[in-house]
Every structure is written in C-alpha cells, then in structure tokens.
Design a protein around this motif. Structure first.
Motif, PDB file in Angstrom:
ATOM      1  N   ASN A  78       0.826  -1.205   0.000  1.00 32.63           N
ATOM      2  CA  ASN A  78       0.000   0.000   0.000  1.00 32.63           C
ATOM      3  C   ASN A  78       0.866   1.263   0.000  1.00 32.63           C
ATOM      4  O   ASN A  78       0.524   2.271  -0.618  1.00 32.63           O
ATOM      5  N   ALA A  79       2.027   1.195   0.646  1.00 26.44           N
ATOM      6  CA  ALA A  79       2.926   2.361   0.682  1.00 26.44           C
ATOM      7  C   ALA A  79       3.407   2.687  -0.729  1.00 26.44           C
ATOM      8  O   ALA A  79       3.486   3.855  -1.120  1.00 26.44           O
ATOM      9  N   ILE A  80       3.719   1.648  -1.485  1.00 24.53           N
ATOM     10  CA  ILE A  80       4.194   1.861  -2.860  1.00 24.53           C
ATOM     11  C   ILE A  80       3.083   2.447  -3.729  1.00 24.53           C
ATOM     12  O   ILE A  80       3.291   3.394  -4.480  1.00 24.53           O
ATOM     13  N   PHE A  97      -0.902   1.826   8.553  1.00 27.35           N
ATOM     14  CA  PHE A  97      -1.703   2.904   7.953  1.00 27.35           C
ATOM     15  C   PHE A  97      -0.951   3.822   6.983  1.00 27.35           C
ATOM     16  O   PHE A  97      -1.565   4.503   6.175  1.00 27.35           O
ATOM     17  N   ASN A  98       0.367   3.887   7.101  1.00 26.83           N
ATOM     18  CA  ASN A  98       1.210   4.533   6.080  1.00 26.83           C
ATOM     19  C   ASN A  98       0.987   6.022   5.853  1.00 26.83           C
ATOM     20  O   ASN A  98       1.502   6.581   4.880  1.00 26.83           O
ATOM     21  N   ASP A  99       0.237   6.669   6.703  1.00 25.11           N
ATOM     22  CA  ASP A  99       0.000   8.108   6.553  1.00 25.11           C
ATOM     23  C   ASP A  99       1.319   8.891   6.559  1.00 25.11           C
ATOM     24  O   ASP A  99       1.515   9.820   5.792  1.00 25.11           O
ATOM     25  N   TRP A 100       2.250   8.478   7.433  1.00 26.10           N
ATOM     26  CA  TRP A 100       3.524   9.206   7.541  1.00 26.10           C
ATOM     27  C   TRP A 100       4.381   9.033   6.284  1.00 26.10           C
ATOM     28  O   TRP A 100       5.154   9.926   5.951  1.00 26.10           O
ATOM     29  N   ILE A 101       4.195   7.919   5.605  1.00 23.32           N
ATOM     30  CA  ILE A 101       4.976   7.693   4.387  1.00 23.32           C
ATOM     31  C   ILE A 101       4.483   8.635   3.293  1.00 23.32           C
ATOM     32  O   ILE A 101       5.273   9.261   2.587  1.00 23.32           O
ATOM     33  N   GLU A 102       3.167   8.745   3.192  1.00 24.28           N
ATOM     34  CA  GLU A 102       2.616   9.663   2.190  1.00 24.28           C
ATOM     35  C   GLU A 102       3.106  11.092   2.460  1.00 24.28           C
ATOM     36  O   GLU A 102       3.504  11.808   1.537  1.00 24.28           O
TER      37      GLU A 102
END
Lengths: 719, 156
Positions: free
Chosen positions: A357-359, A389-394
């Motif tokens: 999902n991060a990708i 949840f990957n919010d920080w990656i976005e």
C-alpha cells in the motif's frame, strides 16, 4: 504429510547466481501484480554460498515478533541446514505481503517456508547425485552435508553450488512429519539479538542519506480541520530552516537539522478552520452515542437456537454493560521515514506493516510508476497495528517530492500520540439466562465504529487499501460489514444453545484503526467478565461453568485445566492475594490465564500471571513465551494504566506522562505453559492479550466484591 | 551555531551545532552513532540513555553546552567491542530483545547501575529500570538478564 507435497503453481521458482560464489533459488509466493524490476526478483530466496553459508531471506516485517528467527527455522528444518551456518536477510520486494493478524507463520510460513526449504534440499541432493553419478534416492541431507551411504561419500552444501544451478526444480517435494523435526518446537535464540544489543540494527530512524534534510508536519489541531492561515513566511526565515509549505495533512517544516525544525515549529502559529459538526469527536458525546445505540436496533450477526423466546419466557435475566476506552499504540519508535524522490524514481526507507500500500500511495502522489518506487523495509520499533496505515509515508513522499531532495520525516512522540489510529472505544450490552447451573441463552450487542469502513478511515485515505490489506493477510475473512467489530463475540467458543450476537457500528471523525488483537481485546473483556458474573450469581466456580460449556472442545478444556492446575486455582493463596480467570480463543490459538492480584490503597497490583497456551504445532517456544509475556504486559497497560480520550475534536494525551504504560516495576511474574500437539499452528503475537483484562477484572471482584465494567480500572472505581 | 569538541567513545570529535541542541541529536545526526534512540523527547522513556562519566544520562534532556570539556560520553557503540560487555552478553543469552528499539537505552541504564551495584536486590533493579519503557514487554527477560549480568560482573 507422507505424500508428496505438490508445489503450488503460484510459487514461481527460479534459480540464479547471485553476487558471490553461490547459487540461489528464488520463490514468488505472492502473485506478481506489477511489472518486475529485473528478471530475478523473488519475494523470498535461499542463497547457498560456496563457504557453506546459507542466506535465508525474510519478507515479513520484523517488529519484534521473531520472524527473523521463526521463518528461517521453517526453511532450515526442511532444507537440513546446519543452523549455525544460517544468515538472515530482510528482503524488500515490491509486492511483498503485509504483516499483521498473527499470520506470519499460521497463514504464510508454515506451508510456504517449509516448501521452499524442501525444494532447496531436493536440488542439493540431486546435485550431489549428479556429481557422484548415483541415484538421488540413495542420498540423504543432514546438517548442511549430503551423504551417499553406500559409497560412504559426503559433500557439503557449499561444494554443490556450481552443479546446483544446473539442476531442475522438482515438481513435488516430501515434507517432514512432526516426529522427524529437529529444529521446530525447540527453543532457538533470536538471530537479530546481536545487532539489537550493539546498536547496529537498522530502524528507518537510523537511515541517513547524503544531503538529507529533516522534516516535521504540524497537523490540524482538530480532526478534519482545514488550514486557514499561519505565520509560515516568518518560520521560513528561522535559522536552519529550508522551507515551510502546505501538504494535504498539514504544514511541512523542513530544515538542515532536526533541532532547527523542532525550534521553528514551536514558533509556528496556524489558524485552523474547525470542521462543522464533527461526528462524535468528543469522548463524552461519543459515549452517550454508545449508550443510545446500545438501546436501539442493531444488525444481526449470529443467531443460534431461539434466544428471544428464552429471554421472553425467563423469570430472571442477568444483564451487564461494559465500556472500553480508546487506546493508542505508543510504539517505542515514533512513525518516521526517509524518502528520496527524484524526477523519475522514488526510494523509501521505513518500517511498515503494509508495504504494498505504501508503494501504491507513493506512486499516486508522485506520478512515478510503481515499478520505479523502491521501498526498503527496515526493522520496526514496534508496530501493534499502527504501522499498517502509512499516513507518515505519504507525508514524507510529498515533502521530498516538493523539494526534490532526500528527507527524513520524524513524528514527535506527541504527534504519534495525537495523530494515530486508535483502538475504538466500544460498548457491550450483555444479557443471559441461567438455569440449573447452565447458561441457557446468551446475548451480546457490540456497539463500536468499524475502523475499516468508517468516516475516519475514508478521511485518512485508509479505507479501501486497508480493507484490501486486511483481507489479504486474513484479518478480515470476508467483507461482511460487521465482521470485524464482532470478532471474538460472534465466535465465542462456548456451546450455548441459544445465542444472539448483534452489532451497531457507527461512524465518527476520530481516526480509528487496529490495535494489538484488534476487536478480540474488547469482546473478550465483555465475554469473560460477564461469564464470571454469571458464575458468581449462580454460585458455580467460574472455571467449572466454562468447562461445562466446552464439553466438545478438547483443546480449550485442556488449556483451561492446565492453567487451573498450575495456578492452584481455588486453593490457599498468600494473605490478601486473590485470583481471577479468563479464557479466549483468537487467531487460531487458545489461551487461558489466572492472575493473582492484591489491592493496596485502591491500586491493583498484579503479582503473578499463569498462562497456558495451545497454539498447535510450535515453531520456536522461546518466541512464543516472549510474545505471550509481551501481550500480557501490553494488555495490562490498557487495563490499569492508560486510556486515550478526546475532547472537542482533539486527543488529550500527548506523551508517556499522560498516557502511562506498564513499567518495569509493575511487570508481574509471568509463567507460560505451552501445550504440545501437532495441530495446525495458530498465531502467537496477539492471542495472549485478550484474556488479561477480564482476568484482572475478575480478580478485582474476588478481592473487593466490586464489578469492573469499565476500563481502565481507576482508583476511584475501587474506593 | 557554535563549535564544540566532545569526548565520546574514547576519542574526541568536533561538531558545529546550536548550543541548545540535545546531545541525542548531536550523537545521532552529527556523529551518526544511531544506536542511541529517540523515543519521547521528554526524558520519560529512557530510549536515549547514554553514559556521561559512567553515569546514566538522558541524552534528549542534555543540551550540548551543558557538558564540561573533560566530560566523557559513552554510547551503546562504545560500551564494548563485539558485544562483549556482560550486560550485552546476558541480553543475547536470555533472548531479551523483541523489536529492539528500546534495548540500547535499557542496556546503558543497566550497565551504568550495575557498575555501582553488582549485587542488586529486586527492589534495586526495579528502581534502576523503572524509567526505561519497553512496549514489547521484555521486562521479565530483562530482569533475568540483569541478574545474570550482575553475577558475571561479580565473578569478574
């Protein structure tokens, strides 16, 4: 398992030479959905080097649960590798699967890693046979050596690497019987301890790139608030600040050094436009909504027998209501990532439970095709569900894209506490009819938002990819709307004839997510406290009442009896010490606990926890005990120490002073008893958690006569 | 920004930072010794623990200009060569780490306090370790490892 095990067609297997003198077998257990970067791009590989070293890759994220040890053990068992020659490497493959739901072994490794190990062994055995011009049937492999007993010849795995790359991959392999296991079921020390005690283990927090800048994000003060204005231009002029700009989640502040960013951020003043009528974004309003819904209509999830008939006829209905608070994860490593976005490529270093999902999100944000986005999975300094949840990656990707420079985004502890995805606060309405020392009817209404479908999930862009992820790793077994919130309620293990389980999900603006053990943590509390109440009201021993409803369930009966015996249940205890019991079945494992508490100055002190576990065939009991101990301590915090509260659209808590977790001196003596059998392996990262809260609450009743129906247990509840 | 010379892990290093910069960020970002961890930024969790003159110190709460010239800093990287400190050995032997993020801080706290008290009671251990948080809940194994390290230190 005697029969040949056909290798599934989905596991695309290929041999190749990797760097160095050796050969590798690559496996694609996860169906490739993207164009591959290179021809040899497995999501798991075994690499045998000519010096006999065997490099085993791990594609699950290591967040403490021990996959760097257990998954290689599964390979090594079937491959007959000398464990001392194993080296472990994290693999970062673009389509690797997520980590969560206690599924690393039960839903992935048990079958696939053993299959991979058996394939590698077969290839090595055939290479030796080819070398000696004998039948492979006459050769055996043991401890990294292939033997031909007839001619008394032997050769090490390392000596076979040239031949091995020419051998065809077998279509089927034979997997070992449990009686043949040498490694599985034995205590094996972790493979990642050394790097974790000398400071060299790489967490994304530790990644540095040349010319890297530091970033933080000032996020909206209130859930769903919009940016109005700020003194952003003034902040740009602060010492060491490179840029300050808006991204969808807030104001990004970027500087040469982290400390400059921290200082500048303190001067930043943002005016936020509050969302009109935020949905239940206040603990008090939320709680009264829970009450309202619990008295209203709810949707049916399970119905056995004729519960409503029994309730209508009953003279005496026993009822109780239980509340659980929000909990945040408070992993030791706050969310962070290192990102380098250039014109055509994007590289990310982070610890995530949900890399796929991060990708996808990085690609969406940058417009760079997914195949040109590289994610390097580092160790996770704790995950507990938060890091799916990957919010920080976005955020990190947007910041690096804006500057076209490598950046490290660091959440402060306060950011992490206030801008997480909390365990939902829930309410449980329980009712039952007990007759002749037996539970005749049982009703459970779960009132809680569903983190997979609510407003909160949509608002944070999490809903659809998270649902997809949760489904792919088995947290959600189908897409029935109420499924998640009734996990552990609908599947209560007792054989009640008349059961009704209902749910009233609702939506809120509070961002919610998965927390260790997901809804089992709430539903087990309601189930196991209530059945304890029923036992005391009916003057039956709480363990006996449970056992009387588990007559056809051998595994749960055994696990309960084991802990009752080991804890001397019902026998003499030290003065002012009292016991409480709870049992729960989750993630494929059965766990029963007896806790021993005392209450001094209205404070609960947990002295001992006896815990029996049946998780089927064990892989590494040393890890199982660690996970059970850890789950108990994690769950104790949510029972006795912490709760997350929301006021006026924002989280009140900020750091470990106002969100206190269990500390060293509060940690009880924990004895773990693992029941041995050859059932299918269950999970171990989460099932130890659900019973601890009800076991403590039931012990508090034994000690004080006070029923705990709301967590955490506060001093004022005991005075 | 000001130039400072600090004595760390047996050598002296020059850094140029703001004088109020916490040692944590000097160690991690300027010297790239990343074993010392950021956890809370408020001295509440102990992940950033280092030794200053052998005493456990919260590096997130210690600005660089608080140091005197002859102060000696030790971080996890400087505790031993090849993880041979009794505390590190005990950590491996007792399979202590889980996620591992807090462990450098736990080890620096334990090694600092054991250097002054190599025969601690349970209460001594509780008091020394209660300021270091572990969310994985490695406390039962930490306790065992500390006792075993204490024994090795006693036996010399």
């Amino acid at each position: 398992m005697d029969k040949d095990h056909l290798i599934s067609r989905r596991s695309f297997i290929k041999t190749a030479s990797l760097i160095g003198s050796g050969f590798a077998i690559g496996f694609n257990f996860v169906q490739a959905k993207r164009e591959l970067n290179s021809e040899f791009s497995p999501d798991m590989y075994i690499n045998v080097l000519s010096d006999d070293t065997v490099v085993l890759s791990v594609s699950k994220a290591e967040m403490g649960q021990g996959v760097w040890t257990s998954l290689p053990m599964l390979i090594a068992e079937e491959m007959e590798v000398d464990w001392g020659k194993v080296k472990v490497q994290q693999i970062s493959k673009d389509n690797f699967i997520g980590t969560g739901g206690s599924m690393s072994i039960s839903g992935y490794g048990w079958e696939k890693m053993r299959e991979a190990g058996a394939v590698a062994k077969q290839v090595l055995v055939e290479s030796a046979a080819l070398k000696w011009k004998v039948s492979p049937m006459e050769c055996i492999a043991k401890n990294s050596v292939v033997y031909h007993q007839k001619t008394r010849r032997s050769t090490s795995f390392g000596s076979l690497v040239d031949k091995a790359s020419k051998v065809k991959i077998p279509n089927s392999v034979r997997l070992k019987k449990p009686s043949e296991f040498n490694l599985l079921g034995k205590d094996m020390l972790r493979t990642d301890s050394k790097i974790k005690v000398d400071g060299t283990a790489l967490f994304s927090m530790d990644k540095n790139l040349p010319g890297m800048l530091y970033a933080m994000v000032e996020r909206p003060k209130y859930f769903g608030a919009k940016y109005k204005n700020s003194n952003l231009e003034q902040i740009k002029n602060q010492n060491g600040i490179i840029d300050v700009f808006l991204i969808p989640s807030g104001v990004a502040i970027v500087g040469e050094k982290y400390w400059s960013v921290v200082k500048a951020r303190k001067l930043l003043k943002v005016n936020w436009e509050k969302k009109l009528n935020p949905v239940f974004a206040d603990s008090k309003i939320y709680r009264s909504h829970l009450d309202k819904l619990s008295n209203g209509k709810s949707s049916k999830v399970r119905k056995d027998g004729s519960p409503s008939k029994i309730f209508k006829k009953a003279k005496d209905i026993i009822k109780a209501q239980y509340y659980l608070p929000f909990q945040t994860h408070a992993a030791m490593e706050p969310c962070n990532c290192v990102v380098n976005v250039s014109d055509r490529a994007c590289e990310i270093w982070t610890g995530t439970q949900n890399p796929d999902n991060a990708i996808t999100r990085a690609s969406k944000v940058t417009g760079i095709p997914e195949k040109n986005i590289k994610l390097n999975l580092t160790f996770l300094g704790g995950g507990f569900g938060r890091k799916s949840f990957n919010d920080w990656i976005e955020d990190g990707v947007r910041i690096s894209k804006h500057l076209k420079k490598p950046i490290k985004l660091i959440n402060s502890r306060e950011d992490d506490t206030k801008y997480g995805f909390a365990r939902p606060s829930s309410k449980h309405n329980m009712s039952a009819v007990v007759n002749s020392k037996s539970i005749k009817a049982w009703k459970h209404i779960v009132v809680s938002p569903d983190p997979l479908t609510g407003n909160a999930a949509n608002q944070y862009g999490a809903s659809i990819p998270i649902l997809k992820w949760a489904t792919s790793i088995g947290i959600v077994k189908n897409k029935i709307r109420n499924y998640l919130v009734t996990d552990g309620a609908a599947h209560i293990p007792y054989d009640f004839e008349n059961v009704s389980v209902k749910a009233s999900p609702f939506e809120t603006d509070i961002p919610l997510g998965f927390w260790r053990a997901v809804f089992h943590s709430q539903n087990a509390f309601a189930n196991e406290c209530f059945i304890d109440e029923l036992a005391h009201k009916s003057e039956i021993d709480p363990i006996q009442l449970r056992l009387s409803h588990l007559k056809n369930n051998v595994r749960s009966t055994k696990v309960i009896q084991k802990v009752a015996d080991e804890s001397n249940w019902g026998l003499v205890l030290p003065k002012e010490h009292f016991q409480g019991f709870a049992y729960h079945n989750s993630f494929g494992s059965h766990v029963a606990q007896v806790v021993e508490v005392s209450i001094v100055d209205n404070r609960v002190r947990v002295h001992k926890v006896f815990c029996s576990v049946d998780c089927g065939q064990t892989v590494n009991p040393l890890t199982i005990r660690a996970q059970i101990q850890g789950s108990i301590i994690f769950g104790m915090g949510a029972t006795l120490n912490s709760e997350m509260t929301v006021k006026n659209g924002r989280v009140n808590e900020s750091n470990f002073d106002d969100y206190p977790v269990v500390r060293f001196d509060e940690s009880p003596q924990i004895k773990v008893f693992i029941l041995k059998n050859n059932e299918k392996p269950g999970g171990v990262g989460e099932p130890g958690l659900p019973p601890i809260a009800p076991a403590i609450a039931n012990a508090v009743f034994a000690a004080s006569g006070k029923r705990i129906r709301k967590l955490p247990i506060l001093s004022k509840d005991l005075s | 920004m000001t130039q400072f010379t600090i004595y760390i892990n047996g050598g002296s290093k020059k850094v140029k930072v703001d004088e109020d910069t916490p040692l944590l960020w000097v160690i991690r970002d300027e010297l790239e010794l990343t074993g010392t961890k950021f956890g809370c930024g408020k001295g509440l969790c102990g992940a950033c623990t280092i030794h200053v003159n052998g005493i456990e110190t919260r590096s997130c709460q210690t600005p660089i200009d608080f140091l005197d010239e002859d102060d000696e800093i030790t971080t996890i990287e400087g505790l031993s060569k090849d993880s041979s400190h009794p505390v590190q050995k005990a950590w491996i032997q007792h399979d202590v780490p889980q996620c591992g993020y807090c462990q450098p801080g736990q080890i620096m706290t334990a090694s600092g306090f054991l250097s002054r008290n190599n025969n601690p009671t349970d209460e001594d251990i509780d008091n020394a370790m209660r300021m270091n948080i572990c969310r994985c809940g490695t406390y039962p194994r930490l306790k065992k490892a500390i006792k075993s390290a204490a024994k090795e230190i006693q036996d010399g």
